[in-house]
Design a protein around this motif. Structure first.
Motif, PDB file in Angstrom:
ATOM      1  N   ARG A  40      49.904  45.335  40.416  1.00 21.55           N
ATOM      2  CA  ARG A  40      49.965  45.079  38.969  1.00 21.55           C
ATOM      3  C   ARG A  40      50.622  43.728  38.673  1.00 21.55           C
ATOM      4  NH1 ARG A  40      46.862  48.605  39.558  1.00 21.55           N
ATOM      5  NH2 ARG A  40      47.031  50.741  38.881  1.00 21.55           N
ATOM      6  N   ARG A  41      51.678  43.395  39.423  1.00 20.45           N
ATOM      7  CA  ARG A  41      52.363  42.099  39.208  1.00 20.45           C
ATOM      8  C   ARG A  41      51.414  40.929  39.419  1.00 20.45           C
ATOM      9  NH1 ARG A  41      56.621  44.419  42.137  1.00 20.45           N
ATOM     10  NH2 ARG A  41      55.998  43.281  43.999  1.00 20.45           N
ATOM     11  N   HIS A  42      50.470  41.102  40.311  1.00 18.43           N
ATOM     12  CA  HIS A  42      49.536  40.019  40.631  1.00 18.43           C
ATOM     13  C   HIS A  42      48.185  40.189  39.939  1.00 18.43           C
ATOM     14  CE1 HIS A  42      52.232  38.161  43.503  1.00 18.43           C
ATOM     15  NE2 HIS A  42      52.533  39.383  43.920  1.00 18.43           N
ATOM     16  N   ASP A  43      48.100  41.170  39.039  1.00 16.83           N
ATOM     17  CA  ASP A  43      46.887  41.408  38.252  1.00 16.83           C
ATOM     18  C   ASP A  43      45.646  41.548  39.137  1.00 16.83           C
ATOM     19  OD1 ASP A  43      45.597  41.875  35.841  1.00 16.83           O
ATOM     20  OD2 ASP A  43      45.041  39.765  35.600  1.00 16.83           O
ATOM     21  N   LEU A  44      45.772  42.395  40.154  1.00 15.08           N
ATOM     22  CA  LEU A  44      44.672  42.650  41.082  1.00 15.08           C
ATOM     23  C   LEU A  44      44.086  44.037  40.825  1.00 15.08           C
ATOM     24  CD1 LEU A  44      46.417  41.321  44.302  1.00 15.08           C
ATOM     25  CD2 LEU A  44      44.564  40.213  43.043  1.00 15.08           C
ATOM     26  N   PRO A  45      42.865  44.274  41.276  1.00 11.49           N
ATOM     27  CA  PRO A  45      42.276  45.611  41.124  1.00 11.49           C
ATOM     28  C   PRO A  45      42.978  46.625  42.036  1.00 11.49           C
ATOM     29  CG  PRO A  45      40.830  44.203  42.410  1.00 11.49           C
ATOM     30  CD  PRO A  45      41.955  43.332  41.930  1.00 11.49           C
ATOM     31  N   ASP A  46      42.800  47.893  41.740  1.00 17.96           N
ATOM     32  CA  ASP A  46      43.391  48.934  42.580  1.00 17.96           C
ATOM     33  C   ASP A  46      42.948  48.735  44.025  1.00 17.96           C
ATOM     34  OD1 ASP A  46      44.739  50.116  40.504  1.00 17.96           O
ATOM     35  OD2 ASP A  46      43.246  51.698  40.195  1.00 17.96           O
ATOM     36  N   PRO A  47      43.872  48.918  44.950  1.00 17.82           N
ATOM     37  CA  PRO A  47      43.542  48.673  46.355  1.00 17.82           C
ATOM     38  C   PRO A  47      42.829  49.840  47.011  1.00 17.82           C
ATOM     39  CG  PRO A  47      45.803  49.384  46.186  1.00 17.82           C
ATOM     40  CD  PRO A  47      45.282  49.275  44.774  1.00 17.82           C
ATOM     41  N   ILE A  48      42.198  49.555  48.110  1.00 16.56           N
ATOM     42  CA  ILE A  48      41.707  50.590  49.010  1.00 16.56           C
ATOM     43  C   ILE A  48      42.945  51.063  49.762  1.00 16.56           C
ATOM     44  CG2 ILE A  48      40.288  51.041  51.043  1.00 16.56           C
ATOM     45  CD1 ILE A  48      38.568  48.588  50.090  1.00 16.56           C
ATOM     46  N   MET A  49      43.217  52.360  49.745  1.00 13.74           N
ATOM     47  CA  MET A  49      44.387  52.903  50.427  1.00 13.74           C
ATOM     48  C   MET A  49      43.979  53.399  51.812  1.00 13.74           C
ATOM     49  SD  MET A  49      46.999  52.518  48.599  1.00 13.74           S
ATOM     50  CE  MET A  49      48.019  52.969  47.241  1.00 13.74           C
TER      51      MET A  49
END
Length: 67
Positions: A40-49
């Motif tokens: 969220r801090r880097h405004d990225l999409p949800d990651p693959i976990m």
């Protein structure tokens, strides 16, 4: 659009022993929350976990998600 813009972040979560007898170890929820906060801090999409929960770090062969 470049390939770099099409990529999706990934996060690897692992803890070798999962039990209540080891206080102070980081839970799955705590690891996941830390990853999502960073995303969220880097405004990225949800990651693959990628998760190898309850697997030892001593051998890569025993960690299929790490592969």
């Amino acid at each position: 659009m470049s390939a770099a813009n099409d990529s999706k972040p990934a996060a690897y979560l692992r803890r070798s022993r999962v039990d209540e007898d080891r206080p102070g170890t980081v839970s799955y929820e705590a690891q996941e929350a830390a990853v999502l906060a960073m995303i969220r801090r880097h405004d990225l999409p949800d990651p693959i976990m990628l998760v190898d929960w309850g697997r030892s770090g001593g051998s890569e062969r025993k960690r299929p998600q790490f592969q």
